[in-house]
Design a protein around this motif. Structure first.
Motif, mmCIF file in Angstrom:
data_model
loop_
_atom_site.group_PDB
_atom_site.id
_atom_site.type_symbol
_atom_site.label_atom_id
_atom_site.label_comp_id
_atom_site.label_asym_id
_atom_site.label_seq_id
_atom_site.Cartn_x
_atom_site.Cartn_y
_atom_site.Cartn_z
ATOM 1 N N UNK A 202 0.748 6.857 11.514
ATOM 2 C CA UNK A 202 1.617 5.964 10.736
ATOM 3 C C UNK A 202 0.901 4.656 10.417
ATOM 4 N N UNK B 26 2.286 4.269 -2.983
ATOM 5 C CA UNK B 26 3.487 4.086 -2.155
ATOM 6 C C UNK B 26 4.272 5.387 -2.022
ATOM 7 N N UNK B 27 4.514 6.120 -3.087
ATOM 8 C CA UNK B 27 5.265 7.381 -2.926
ATOM 9 C C UNK B 27 4.585 8.369 -1.978
ATOM 10 N N UNK C 123 -2.038 2.118 2.483
ATOM 11 C CA UNK C 123 -1.201 1.770 1.329
ATOM 12 C C UNK C 123 -1.317 0.287 1.010
ATOM 13 N N UNK C 124 -1.375 -0.541 2.049
ATOM 14 C CA UNK C 124 -1.510 -1.996 1.838
ATOM 15 C C UNK C 124 -2.841 -2.302 1.150
ATOM 16 N N UNK D 91 2.389 7.578 0.390
ATOM 17 C CA UNK D 91 2.458 6.994 1.723
ATOM 18 C C UNK D 91 3.844 7.210 2.311
ATOM 19 N N UNK D 92 4.862 7.059 1.482
ATOM 20 C CA UNK D 92 6.238 7.287 1.952
ATOM 21 C C UNK D 92 6.401 8.709 2.470
ATOM 22 N N UNK E 102 -0.014 3.317 6.629
ATOM 23 C CA UNK E 102 0.554 2.054 6.149
ATOM 24 C C UNK E 102 -0.560 1.086 5.775
#
Lengths: 68, 149
Positions: B41, B55-56, B48-49, B58-59, B45
């Protein structure tokens, strides 16, 4: 008295990680293996909660690439 | 290119004491598994940062880590209720582990959404490590099932 000192020494040898609180020390003296299991289960619970909370917070964030 | 470091904890578990009770072995597996999932996780994260994954996508992966974490939490709760795992307790933990492992295998099938090869490798290693830990816990429980009179 010697038996008590031996138990204390054995208990101290089992504590190789930080276990705060006199209550935990007493549990160690009575059953050294048991406190390790209790701490382990509690640590897992804490990490699960943190992972779920962190993940849900991330999922709630908006997509920065989408126009507002 | 930024490196995505991921340390597999499975090897550390292999080196653990071999004379622990069933419940301690299962508890250790679950603890190492959640640490592994935490790492996945955190890695995703951070990626993505840094803009390495959308983002999708990573989600999607973070959502998988949340589901797996919840499964580990439930299995941990069942394990806590027993000082020694009786027959019913073993079956309960097995029933919880199976869907978690199925979820991890589905997650592995969906990793094609990750374009960055280093990130993909890190996340895949993390999920495979977690799956291995769950399979270890399952094997411990099934062997002892077979040995029970």
């Amino acid at each position: 008295m010697p038996t008590t000192l031996e138990n204390i020494t054995a208990g101290m040898n089992l504590i190789n990680i930080a276990i705060p609180g006199i209550t935990s020390l007493i549990v160690t003296l009575q059953n050294g293996k048991k406190v390790d299991l209790v701490g382990l289960l509690a640590d897992t619970d804490k990490r699960v909660a943190n992972t779920v909370t962190t993940g849900e917070a991330f999922l709630a964030e908006p997509d920065p690439s989408e126009p507002e | 290119m930024r490196k995505f470091l991921f340390v597999p904890l499975f090897l550390a578990f292999i080196g653990a004491a071999c004379d622990e009770s069933d419940i301690e072995k299962v508890a250790q597996s679950l603890n190492t598994a959640i640490r592994t999932v935490e790492g996945i996780q955190s890695t995703v994260i951070s990626a993505q940062r840094a803009g390495s994954i959308s983002k999708p996508n990573a989600n999607a992966i973070v959502g998988m880590t949340v589901e797996v974490a919840r499964g580990i939490g439930i299995a941990n709760g069942v394990t806590r209720n027993f000082t020694e795992l009786p027959e019913g307790g073993k079956i309960q933990v097995l029933e919880i582990l199976m869907p978690v492992m199925d979820g991890i295998e589905r997650s592995l099938d969906e990793l094609g959404i990750i374009e960055n090869p280093e990130l993909k490798a890190a996340v895949e290693l993390g999920f495979r490590t977690t799956l291995g830990l769950m399979q270890t816990a399952q094997a411990i429980l099934e062997v002892n099932d077979a040995n029970d009179p």
